[in-house]
Design a protein around this motif. Sequence first.
Motif, mmCIF file in Angstrom:
data_model
loop_
_atom_site.group_PDB
_atom_site.id
_atom_site.type_symbol
_atom_site.label_atom_id
_atom_site.label_comp_id
_atom_site.label_asym_id
_atom_site.label_seq_id
_atom_site.Cartn_x
_atom_site.Cartn_y
_atom_site.Cartn_z
ATOM 1 N N UNK A 129 0.654 -1.521 -0.019
ATOM 2 C CA UNK A 129 0.079 0.158 -0.250
ATOM 3 C C UNK A 129 0.611 1.295 0.505
ATOM 4 N N UNK A 130 2.052 1.144 0.732
ATOM 5 C CA UNK A 130 2.548 1.931 0.170
ATOM 6 C C UNK A 130 3.333 3.232 -0.946
ATOM 7 N N UNK A 131 3.433 1.823 -1.634
ATOM 8 C CA UNK A 131 4.008 2.528 -2.938
ATOM 9 C C UNK A 131 3.140 2.021 -4.363
ATOM 10 N N UNK A 132 3.610 1.957 -5.557
ATOM 11 C CA UNK A 132 2.712 2.271 -6.323
ATOM 12 C C UNK A 132 2.009 1.019 -6.813
ATOM 13 N N UNK A 133 0.283 1.557 -7.511
ATOM 14 C CA UNK A 133 0.640 0.063 -8.644
ATOM 15 C C UNK A 133 0.156 -0.060 -9.770
ATOM 16 N N UNK A 134 0.375 1.607 -10.033
ATOM 17 C CA UNK A 134 0.344 1.242 -11.674
ATOM 18 C C UNK A 134 0.779 0.534 -12.440
ATOM 19 N N UNK A 137 -11.091 -5.929 -25.866
ATOM 20 C CA UNK A 137 -12.471 -5.608 -25.826
ATOM 21 C C UNK A 137 -13.571 -4.415 -25.128
ATOM 22 N N UNK A 138 -12.845 -4.710 -24.205
ATOM 23 C CA UNK A 138 -13.210 -3.919 -22.582
ATOM 24 C C UNK A 138 -13.005 -2.426 -23.613
ATOM 25 N N UNK A 139 -14.003 -1.888 -22.662
ATOM 26 C CA UNK A 139 -13.753 -0.168 -22.742
ATOM 27 C C UNK A 139 -13.051 -0.168 -21.591
ATOM 28 N N UNK A 140 -12.129 0.599 -21.341
ATOM 29 C CA UNK A 140 -11.299 0.919 -20.124
ATOM 30 C C UNK A 140 -10.825 2.139 -19.423
ATOM 31 N N UNK A 141 -11.595 2.560 -18.187
ATOM 32 C CA UNK A 141 -11.323 3.507 -17.578
ATOM 33 C C UNK A 141 -9.692 3.601 -16.800
ATOM 34 N N UNK A 142 -8.852 4.668 -16.326
ATOM 35 C CA UNK A 142 -8.229 4.734 -15.280
ATOM 36 C C UNK A 142 -8.195 5.947 -14.390
ATOM 37 N N UNK A 143 -8.406 5.937 -13.517
ATOM 38 C CA UNK A 143 -8.560 6.963 -12.251
ATOM 39 C C UNK A 143 -7.436 7.003 -11.918
ATOM 40 N N UNK A 144 -6.567 8.064 -11.632
ATOM 41 C CA UNK A 144 -5.872 8.651 -10.889
ATOM 42 C C UNK A 144 -5.537 9.251 -9.638
ATOM 43 N N UNK A 145 -4.462 9.023 -8.426
ATOM 44 C CA UNK A 145 -5.120 9.775 -7.356
ATOM 45 C C UNK A 145 -4.562 10.952 -7.269
ATOM 46 N N UNK A 185 0.256 8.837 -8.249
ATOM 47 C CA UNK A 185 1.478 7.252 -8.153
ATOM 48 C C UNK A 185 0.216 5.949 -7.602
ATOM 49 N N UNK A 186 -1.452 6.573 -7.653
ATOM 50 C CA UNK A 186 -1.927 5.575 -7.697
ATOM 51 C C UNK A 186 -3.311 5.437 -8.487
ATOM 52 N N UNK A 187 -3.354 4.322 -8.922
ATOM 53 C CA UNK A 187 -5.296 3.942 -9.747
ATOM 54 C C UNK A 187 -5.947 3.762 -9.410
ATOM 55 N N UNK A 188 -7.280 3.756 -9.735
ATOM 56 C CA UNK A 188 -7.863 2.848 -9.869
ATOM 57 C C UNK A 188 -8.452 1.985 -11.164
ATOM 58 N N UNK A 189 -9.126 1.114 -11.602
ATOM 59 C CA UNK A 189 -8.918 0.482 -12.903
ATOM 60 C C UNK A 189 -10.588 -0.330 -12.886
ATOM 61 N N UNK A 190 -10.996 0.775 -14.339
ATOM 62 C CA UNK A 190 -12.762 0.499 -14.560
ATOM 63 C C UNK A 190 -13.186 0.341 -15.405
ATOM 64 N N UNK A 191 -12.793 -0.946 -16.055
ATOM 65 C CA UNK A 191 -13.232 -1.595 -17.289
ATOM 66 C C UNK A 191 -14.580 -2.447 -17.844
#
Length: 385
Positions: A21-26, A40-48, A52-58
């Motif tokens: 958790x203290x490090x990046x997940x990118x 073929x998924x539609x990709x959304x990557x939302x950074x903090x 250095x951190x991001x959520x993925x919503x596909x």
Amino acid sequence: MSTLADTKTLLAELIGFPTVSSDSNLHMIRHLAERLSHCGAEIEVWHDETGTKANLFATLGPKLDGGIVLSGHCDVVPVADQDWTSDPFRMEERDGKWFGRGACDMKGFIAAAVAMASHYAALDLQRPVHFAFTYDEEIGCFGARALAETLREKGLKPAVAIIGEPTSMRIIEGHKGCYEYTTHFTGLEGHGSGPDRGVNAVEYAVRYVSKLLELKEDLQSRAPEGSRFEPPWTTINTGALVGGVAHNVIPGKARVEWEMRPVQKSDADYVKGALHQFCAHMLIPAMQLVHPDAEIKTEVIGEVDGLTPMEESEARDLVMELTGANGADVMPFGTEAGIFQGLGMSVVVCGPGSIDQAHKPDEYVSVDQVKQCLGMLERLASKLV
């Protein structure tokens, strides 16, 4: 390649990303995004805000409300000072088990879900399936809270969420909340020979902890009738009391790290209200009588609501059908499920591996548990077409 073999390969890759958790997940997020994009998924990557951190919503399938979310967190707990028999960030297979940090908590579920994506993509989907992978669950569910806010802003409204935390593939329809705080005490340093001329921050912290213990006892009488939790009441735990520099110095700083696990929001309100009154009317006036700048401030580390069992639950009924289970349970440990429920989704927690292995050296997920998870996800396909 079979789905199980693909899951094994992907899990090994995911364990190889040291997403403490203290490090990046990118790097892990990019890897998952690439895999899902190839399907073929539609990709959304939302950074903090740090980048250095991001959520993925596909998303696979039509752009409609009412989809099904498969969700997991990318971060893992540290391995420092743990006695592993193998490299924690290199997956090993022994005795029908896959070992590695995050194997069960919860990269095993993520690997299984993503391995199924190509199967879903080949179908004529009438209902969307979403993949939601978050950051910083282990230290306050910050990623899921940010994800929830983004979904609200974008007007995205999935109907069902399956959170793949390790439950030994049991269906969990309820769990307690997790509220974490650090309370900081600022007093006045001085020589130990003149205690009346200083404000001993540690002593006031001790009085605060005594109040926590008093509230801890009170909460037992507030347990809701018929509560299914064990224990059935809201709990409080004092994790640390830190302060002081030497035997003969009046400590000017101290902090108390504590948490509560509410079974109902009214308990959290009761505890916070009682502590506010205690500090405002008892502790702070006594401290400021000696030093006007003395203060007590509570830092909110995270307030994550629990998952409330619902009489009518599409998620529970769906996963019971997919797994063949004849009921659902509750559990004491927290997840991101309450955040998804707060968006209006029907939510359950169900995933491979046992919480008994999570956070420990030689963490593992059994191959049999992964097979059960893949079976559930394969049968989910019939609910998407």
